[in-house]
Design a protein around this motif. Structure first.
Motif, short mmCIF file in Angstrom:
data_model
loop_
_atom_site.label_atom_id
_atom_site.label_comp_id
_atom_site.label_asym_id
_atom_site.label_seq_id
_atom_site.Cartn_x
_atom_site.Cartn_y
_atom_site.Cartn_z
N LEU A 9 2.05 -2.43 9.45
CA LEU A 9 1.91 -1.08 8.92
C LEU A 9 0.75 -1.01 7.95
N SER A 10 0.13 0.14 7.88
CA SER A 10 -0.91 0.36 6.88
C SER A 10 -0.26 0.64 5.53
N ARG A 11 -1.09 0.67 4.50
CA ARG A 11 -0.55 0.91 3.17
C ARG A 11 0.12 2.28 3.10
N LEU A 18 8.86 3.53 2.60
CA LEU A 18 9.66 3.26 1.41
C LEU A 18 10.26 4.54 0.83
N ALA A 19 9.48 5.63 0.84
CA ALA A 19 9.99 6.91 0.31
C ALA A 19 11.15 7.42 1.17
N ARG A 20 10.98 7.33 2.51
CA ARG A 20 12.04 7.81 3.39
C ARG A 20 13.31 6.99 3.25
N LEU A 21 13.14 5.67 3.25
CA LEU A 21 14.31 4.81 3.14
C LEU A 21 15.00 4.96 1.78
N GLY A 22 14.22 5.19 0.75
CA GLY A 22 14.82 5.41 -0.57
C GLY A 22 15.64 6.69 -0.61
N ARG A 85 5.97 -4.55 -2.58
CA ARG A 85 4.93 -3.50 -2.70
C ARG A 85 4.41 -3.42 -4.12
N ALA A 86 5.18 -3.77 -5.08
CA ALA A 86 4.75 -3.64 -6.47
C ALA A 86 3.83 -4.76 -6.93
N ARG A 87 3.64 -5.80 -6.09
CA ARG A 87 2.78 -6.91 -6.52
C ARG A 87 1.34 -6.47 -6.73
N LYS A 88 0.85 -5.66 -5.84
CA LYS A 88 -0.54 -5.23 -5.93
C LYS A 88 -0.62 -3.73 -5.69
N ALA A 89 -1.54 -3.08 -6.41
CA ALA A 89 -1.75 -1.66 -6.17
C ALA A 89 -2.30 -1.43 -4.78
N ARG A 90 -3.19 -2.35 -4.31
CA ARG A 90 -3.73 -2.24 -2.96
C ARG A 90 -3.42 -3.55 -2.24
N PRO A 91 -2.23 -3.59 -1.60
CA PRO A 91 -1.83 -4.85 -0.96
C PRO A 91 -2.79 -5.23 0.15
N GLY A 92 -2.96 -6.56 0.31
CA GLY A 92 -3.81 -7.06 1.36
C GLY A 92 -3.04 -7.32 2.64
N GLY A 93 -3.68 -8.06 3.55
CA GLY A 93 -3.08 -8.32 4.85
C GLY A 93 -1.77 -9.05 4.77
N PRO A 94 -1.66 -10.17 4.00
CA PRO A 94 -0.38 -10.89 3.94
C PRO A 94 0.76 -10.00 3.41
N GLU A 95 0.49 -9.23 2.37
CA GLU A 95 1.53 -8.36 1.80
C GLU A 95 1.97 -7.29 2.81
N ALA A 97 1.82 -7.47 6.06
CA ALA A 97 2.60 -8.10 7.13
C ALA A 97 4.03 -8.35 6.67
N GLU A 98 4.18 -8.83 5.42
CA GLU A 98 5.53 -9.07 4.90
C GLU A 98 6.32 -7.77 4.78
N LEU A 99 5.65 -6.73 4.28
CA LEU A 99 6.31 -5.42 4.16
C LEU A 99 6.71 -4.87 5.52
N SER A 100 5.84 -5.01 6.51
CA SER A 100 6.16 -4.53 7.86
C SER A 100 7.41 -5.23 8.39
N GLU A 101 7.49 -6.57 8.13
CA GLU A 101 8.68 -7.31 8.58
C GLU A 101 9.94 -6.84 7.86
N LEU A 102 9.83 -6.58 6.54
CA LEU A 102 10.99 -6.14 5.78
C LEU A 102 11.43 -4.72 6.16
N LEU A 103 10.47 -3.85 6.46
CA LEU A 103 10.81 -2.44 6.70
C LEU A 103 11.17 -2.14 8.15
N THR A 104 10.63 -2.87 9.10
CA THR A 104 10.87 -2.55 10.52
C THR A 104 11.51 -3.68 11.29
#
Length: 499
Positions: A9-11, A18-22, A85-95, A97-104
């Motif tokens: 997923l893109s940023r 995250l907004a929808r799931l929240g 998501r809170a680690r970086k304001a502009r997450p890079g590729g590794p973040e 990828a991790e977020l995509s795995e956690l969310l989908t």
């Protein structure tokens, strides 16, 4: 084991997810809190359930604890994704990828035995499973709909029926009191048996409502579709209706019994007056029969060669029934008195009519004699008008007829013939002055034109003179008032006057 990762997923897509799931998580929490406070749920948890309700709740009752467990897993997974998501304001590729795995991806571990929907309740399942957040949300929605359906249905029954049962039972107690005051009891009267059966039915219904409310619930034909938890934690409306057919039937039966008892109550209030009315009718019938017997003796003494019908005796059976009715009234057996009193009123009215008919039949010969006397007087007045009253033939025939009519016993056949011969003597011979229509015919003298009927006796029964004379003269019974002498023996108002 986690499923292979999908597209990254893109940023912006991560933030929107995250907004929808929240928002969905907040809606689930509000709905679960409302369900936990639902009055139907508290009643189901505390009631001694039986039947269909016990069977369903033994499975569905596991849903609420499971829902909270699934909600905790959902909240923890969402919190983990927010932390990444809170680690970086502009997450890079590794973040990303991790977020995509956690969310989908299938990143949430949940307990086994959590079936997908109500159609698989009680089905075997694995001890643990890994699912995505969307799949977990669907599972929570399915469990929520199942639990809410049972809780809402039970609450709808408990809300609608107990008060109605209490009203029916209170009305039943009032009707039972009324029945007892009227002597209506079980085993002695069908209404008492009906009340006892209604009492047992309502007590059984009250027990069923308390312990097995789902037995009185009729679900909608189309089952409720699984969907999102209602917005704002709303409880939602149950999909079905409360079955009130048995209550309606009991209410109608109770109304029917009450109406019959009220009829008996009116009978109790009116019984004395109605029995007195029956007694009055029988007294009038007895008086009429006594008058008929007296008149029969008078007819036999004054009228010769006449068959007079016998006068019937009083109705002794009716008096025995009146004694029975008085006894039933004294003992308060109104349900037995009601049909008996109706029959007594009908029989007393018929008895009075029979007595009046007997009096009429007995006094007919006196009425015939009175009518012949009236005709003779009318013809005498006609003779005076025609100036033939002193004619020897006319005078002789008049005296003969008068002697026959005023002698006792009176031979009606001979008297009728004499009156007819007197009337014929008034007709002038053909060619004499005054002969013609109306000269000596009663029809021209202004008397009534009704034919002679002999007060119900056959004219032929009194000989050919009656047939040839009186039936053709056209003088009605009104002629009885034309003479100057009283009409001895004429029936007036049902009583014989004169001698």
């Amino acid at each position: 084991m986690a499923a292979s990762a999908g597209p990254v997923l893109s940023r912006e897509e991560v933030d929107r997810a995250l907004a929808r799931l929240g928002a969905e998580r907040d809606a689930v929490e509000s709905a679960l809190l409302s369900l936990q406070d639902h009055p139907g749920l508290r009643l189901l948890d505390g009631a001694g359930l039986t039947g269909r309700t016990q069977e369903r709740w033994s499975v569905v009752g596991q849903g609420l604890p499971l829902l909270w467990a699934l909600f905790d897993r959902y909240s923890e997974a969402l919190a983990s994704a927010r932390a990444v998501r809170a680690r970086k304001a502009r997450p890079g590729g590794p973040e990303l990828a991790e977020l995509s795995e956690l969310l989908t991806g299938d990143a949430v571990t949940v307990p086994g035995g959590a079936p997908d929907g109500p159609q698989r309740l009680g089905a075997p399942a694995r001890l643990v499973e890994r699912v995505s957040l969307d799949e977990l949300m669907e599972r929570m929605n399915a469990w929520y709909a199942t639990v809410l359906e049972v809780v809402s249905a039970a609450d709808a029954v408990w809300t609608a029926l107990p008060a109605r049962i209490d009203l029916l039972i209170a009305e039943l107690r009032r009707v039972q009191t009324l029945a007892a005051s009227l002597g209506v009891r079980s085993g002695t009267h069908p209404l008492g048996d009906d009340l006892e059966a209604l009492d047992a039915d309502l007590e059984a219904l009250r027990t069923e409502v308390r312990t097995d409310p789902l037995a009185l619930w009729r679900p909608a034909r189309v089952p409720a579709q699984r969907g999102a938890v209602p917005d704002g934690g709303a409880q939602g409306l149950p999909s079905g209706v409360v079955d009130t057919e048995r209550f309606d039937r009991a209410g109608r039966a109770l109304d029917g019994v009450r109406q019959e008892l009220e009829n008996l109550l009116r009978l109790r209030d009116d019984a004395e007056e109605r029995l007195q009315g029956v007694g009055d009718l029988l007294q009038r019938a007895d008086a009429t029969l006594a008058e008929a017997r007296r008149a029969r003796g008078e007819v036999l003494a004054k009228i010769a060669a006449t068959e007079v019908p016998a006068v019937p005796g009083p109705a002794s059976a009716l008096r025995e029934q009146i004694v029975l009715a008085l006894d039933l009234r004294q003992n308060g057996q109104w349900y037995r008195l009601a049909p008996l009193l109706d029959a007594l009123e009908d029989a007393a009215a018929k008895e009075l009519a029979r007595a009046r008919q007997s009096l009429t039949e007995v006094t007919q010969p006196l009425a015939v004699r009175a009518e012949l006397r009236g005709r003779l007087d009318a013809y005498k007045a006609m003779a005076a008008r025609l100036r033939v009253a002193e004619d020897p033939v006319v005078l002789e025939r008049y005296e003969k007829a008068r002697w026959l009519l005023w002698s006792a016993p009176c031979d009606l056949r001979a008297a009728a013939g004499a009156v007819a011969r007197f009337q014929q003597a008034l007709r002038p011979a053909p060619g004499e002055p005054g002969a013609g229509a109306g000269a000596a015919e009663p029809g021209g003298s202004g008397y009534g034109g009704a034919g002679y009927s002999g007060a119900g006796y056959s004219a032929a029964g009194y000989g050919g003179a009656v047939q040839d004379g009186i039936e053709r003269d056209g003088i009605g019974r009104g002629g009885a008032a034309a003479g100057g002498e009283p009409a001895d023996g004429q029936a007036v108002d049902g009583r014989v006057q004169g001698g």
